[in-house]
Design an enzyme around this catalytic site. Structure first.
Site, mmCIF file in Angstrom:
data_model
loop_
_atom_site.group_PDB
_atom_site.id
_atom_site.type_symbol
_atom_site.label_atom_id
_atom_site.label_comp_id
_atom_site.label_asym_id
_atom_site.label_seq_id
_atom_site.Cartn_x
_atom_site.Cartn_y
_atom_site.Cartn_z
ATOM 1 N N HIS A 116 0.837 -1.199 0.000
ATOM 2 C CA HIS A 116 0.000 0.000 0.000
ATOM 3 C C HIS A 116 0.878 1.257 0.000
ATOM 4 C CE1 HIS A 116 -3.855 -2.151 1.597
ATOM 5 N NE2 HIS A 116 -3.471 -2.562 0.411
ATOM 6 N N GLU A 125 1.170 3.863 1.940
ATOM 7 C CA GLU A 125 1.844 4.250 3.179
ATOM 8 C C GLU A 125 3.133 3.466 3.371
ATOM 9 O OE1 GLU A 125 -1.185 3.223 2.648
ATOM 10 O OE2 GLU A 125 -2.595 3.757 4.221
ATOM 11 N N CYS A 152 -5.554 1.353 6.127
ATOM 12 C CA CYS A 152 -6.335 0.149 6.428
ATOM 13 C C CYS A 152 -5.887 -0.461 7.750
ATOM 14 C CB CYS A 152 -6.196 -0.862 5.290
ATOM 15 S SG CYS A 152 -4.531 -1.502 5.094
ATOM 16 N N ALA A 201 -18.957 9.056 -30.685
ATOM 17 C CA ALA A 201 -18.462 10.157 -31.511
ATOM 18 C C ALA A 201 -19.583 10.548 -32.457
ATOM 19 C CB ALA A 201 -17.244 9.707 -32.301
ATOM 20 N N SER A 234 -13.898 8.578 -45.060
ATOM 21 C CA SER A 234 -13.438 7.678 -44.007
ATOM 22 C C SER A 234 -14.642 7.114 -43.262
ATOM 23 C CB SER A 234 -12.546 8.462 -43.051
ATOM 24 O OG SER A 234 -12.559 7.865 -41.787
ATOM 25 N N LEU A 268 -12.447 -4.312 -30.616
ATOM 26 C CA LEU A 268 -12.652 -3.839 -29.239
ATOM 27 C C LEU A 268 -11.447 -4.045 -28.334
ATOM 28 C CD1 LEU A 268 -16.355 -4.928 -28.492
ATOM 29 C CD2 LEU A 268 -15.536 -2.737 -29.339
ATOM 30 N N GLY A 303 -24.150 0.344 -29.523
ATOM 31 C CA GLY A 303 -24.679 1.425 -30.348
ATOM 32 C C GLY A 303 -25.784 2.203 -29.665
ATOM 33 N N LEU A 311 -26.786 2.565 -25.619
ATOM 34 C CA LEU A 311 -26.572 3.834 -24.914
ATOM 35 C C LEU A 311 -27.907 4.337 -24.341
ATOM 36 C CD1 LEU A 311 -24.102 5.559 -27.416
ATOM 37 C CD2 LEU A 311 -23.541 4.579 -25.184
HETATM 38 C C1 AOF Z 1 -4.452 1.699 2.362
HETATM 39 N N1 AOF Z 1 -3.475 2.085 1.494
HETATM 40 O O1 AOF Z 1 -2.551 2.142 -0.532
HETATM 41 C C2 AOF Z 1 -4.613 1.040 -0.274
HETATM 42 C C3 AOF Z 1 -5.658 0.686 0.630
HETATM 43 O O2 AOF Z 1 -5.998 -6.674 -0.505
HETATM 44 P P1 AOF Z 1 -5.199 -5.537 -0.020
HETATM 45 O O3 AOF Z 1 -4.369 -5.877 1.182
HETATM 46 O O4 AOF Z 1 -4.376 -4.856 -1.074
HETATM 47 O O5 AOF Z 1 -6.264 -4.465 0.547
HETATM 48 C C4 AOF Z 1 -7.150 -3.822 -0.319
HETATM 49 C C5 AOF Z 1 -8.050 -2.882 0.468
HETATM 50 O O6 AOF Z 1 -7.241 -2.001 1.240
HETATM 51 C C6 AOF Z 1 -8.898 -2.006 -0.428
HETATM 52 O O7 AOF Z 1 -10.166 -2.552 -0.668
HETATM 53 C C7 AOF Z 1 -9.009 -0.727 0.391
HETATM 54 O O8 AOF Z 1 -10.014 -0.834 1.374
HETATM 55 C C8 AOF Z 1 -7.660 -0.671 1.081
HETATM 56 N N2 AOF Z 1 -6.717 -0.003 0.200
HETATM 57 N N3 AOF Z 1 -5.538 1.050 1.913
HETATM 58 O O9 AOF Z 1 -4.336 1.930 3.557
HETATM 59 C C9 AOF Z 1 -3.500 1.785 0.214
HETATM 60 N N4 AOF Z 1 -4.649 0.670 -1.574
HETATM 61 ZN ZN ZN Z 2 -3.188 -0.336 3.819
#
Ligand code: AOF
Ligand code: ZN
Length: 392
Positions: free
Chosen positions: A56, A58, A81, A160, A173, A209, A308, A312
């Site tokens: 993550h 942090e 988290c 478009a 085109s 696609l 199409g 939409l």
């Molecule tokens: C954070 N910092 O950079 C992110 C968070 O499966 P994991 O361990 O990667 O956890 C995914 C969950 O963690 C995601 O659903 C979200 O709630 C949190 N993401 N949290 O502190 C991060 N990417």
């Molecule tokens: Zn985290």
């Protein structure tokens, strides 16, 4: 707290938001998250969530700071988290290096976290300040918020059209929009989980696609190709069916149909096409909400719908789209029976467009791109920033 310190907090958070963006197309269905770690007013660490399953934001910022993290302030665009997912809880990593203050832009809407990360930090004596650049952070993670709270992907409609609102080209085109606009669409395809069209478009254009962006680094994921095809009429000779083994193709058809369709379904499956049954819609076609729920269940956070006109229209009618990207090209179709971009909306109903707002207007080569924010997400359209409007 002085205005000067508040401004510094906002500046650091804006930097963290910029870092978060680097993960776009790589981390989904996870959120985009960025972090900046400061000692006093010096930046000692920067980090972002760079790939799904990876560390993550942090953690990356703390690693970069090393011994300098102690006593510092951590700016993070999403609440840290506190759960054991694919990686350990960020709250514990923050506590382990004795960070003193944590500034958070928005609460994590994931029910596994949802305020508990902030509480854990506060209960352990860390000063936590929330809501700094909150609007920007929520805007950045609209797809994640939509997916984690509703189980459905964030839906972008794209088409478009000529300046008189037609989606069929009359020029030499076959294209309406310029090469620059089309390459922008390939870039967009290269970061979404799925690209969808109706069977009518497949039978008419035989599209691939696939995402073919100019720069290799813009191909961040291979989008699944999704066809709304009530009676499994996708031709076995189509480019989609023929390439289904190398790039996934998924056909949504109606539940309960005749023997001929069952046979066609079997043949498609033998080509490697994934066929999924959903309920029919009362007004014809398929129940789009159910289609979206199924795609969400497959981990699809971002869906691009390219037409199409009937498809939409169905999204507008059901109010199930979050955004529309409309490329308007300097061509005039004239008074023939050319099709308009969106069909099937009762006159005066304006379904799905109520509560919409223009989010951005940009010039792309000879075309203009209008980005509309629709009401499906529940939230009000955001205010425009001056530089989102480009004078042309
Ligand atoms: C954070 N910092 O950079 C992110 C968070 O499966 P994991 O361990 O990667 O956890 C995914 C969950 O963690 C995601 O659903 C979200 O709630 C949190 N993401 N949290 O502190 C991060 N990417
Ligand atoms: Zn985290």
């Amino acid at each position: 707290m002085s205005e000067n310190s508040r401004e510094f907090d906002r500046k650091m958070m804006r930097l963290a938001l910029q870092l978060a963006r680097r993960g776009q197309g790589r981390v989904e269905p996870n959120p985009l998250v960025g972090a900046v770690l400061c000692r006093g007013r010096r930046i000692v660490g920067r980090g972002w969530h760079g790939e799904f399953g990876g560390p993550h934001a942090e953690i990356n910022a703390i690693r970069m700071a090393g011994g300098k993290a102690r006593g510092g302030t951590l700016y993070v665009t999403l609440e840290p988290c506190c759960h054991h997912g694919k990686t350990g809880p960020c709250t514990e990593a923050i506590l382990a290096v004795a960070i003193q203050r944590v500034v958070v832009a928005m609460v994590d809407p994931n029910p596994l976290v949802c305020g508990q990360g902030i509480r854990r930090l506060r209960n352990s004596g860390v000063e936590v300040c929330t809501g700094v650049c909150q609007v920007e952070a929520q805007r950045l993670n609209r797809p994640f918020v939509k997916w984690i709270t509703t189980g459905r992907p964030y839906v972008i409609l794209k088409w478009a059209q000529t300046i008189d609102g037609c989606v069929e080209s009359r020029g030499k085109s076959k294209w309406i929009s310029s090469a620059a606009s089309r390459s922008m669409v390939h870039q967009l395809r290269g970061r979404v989980d799925a690209v969808m069209v109706g069977i009518g478009t497949v039978r008419q254009d035989d599209p691939r696609l696939t995402a073919r962006p100019k720069k290799a680094m813009d191909l961040r994921r291979i989008p699944r190709r999704v066809i709304l095809d009530s009676y499994c009429r996708l031709p076995l000779t189509s480019r989609l069916a023929r390439s289904a083994r190398s790039i996934p193709v998924c056909v949504f058809h109606r539940r309960g149909f005749g023997r001929a369709a069952v046979l066609r379904r079997k043949r498609l499956e033998s080509y490697g096409v994934q066929c999924l049954a959903v309920a029919p819609a009362s007004e014809g076609g398929l129940n789009i909400r159910e289609v979206l729920q199924r795609l969400g269940g497959m981990g699809c956070t971002n869906l691009l719908v390219e037409g199409g006109p009937k498809v939409l229209g169905a999204f507008f009618q059901a109010r199930l789209a979050d955004e529309a990207w409309v490329f308007i090209a300097p061509q005039l179709h004239g008074e023939t029976r050319g099709r308009r971009a969106v069909e099937g909306i009762a006159p005066g109903a304006g379904a799905g467009i109520r509560g919409a707002g223009i989010e951005q207007v940009r010039r792309i080569a000879e075309d203009i791109l209008v980005r509309l924010r629709l009401a499906a997400g529940g939230a009000r359209p955001m205010d425009l920033k001056g530089n989102d409007i480009i004078d042309i």
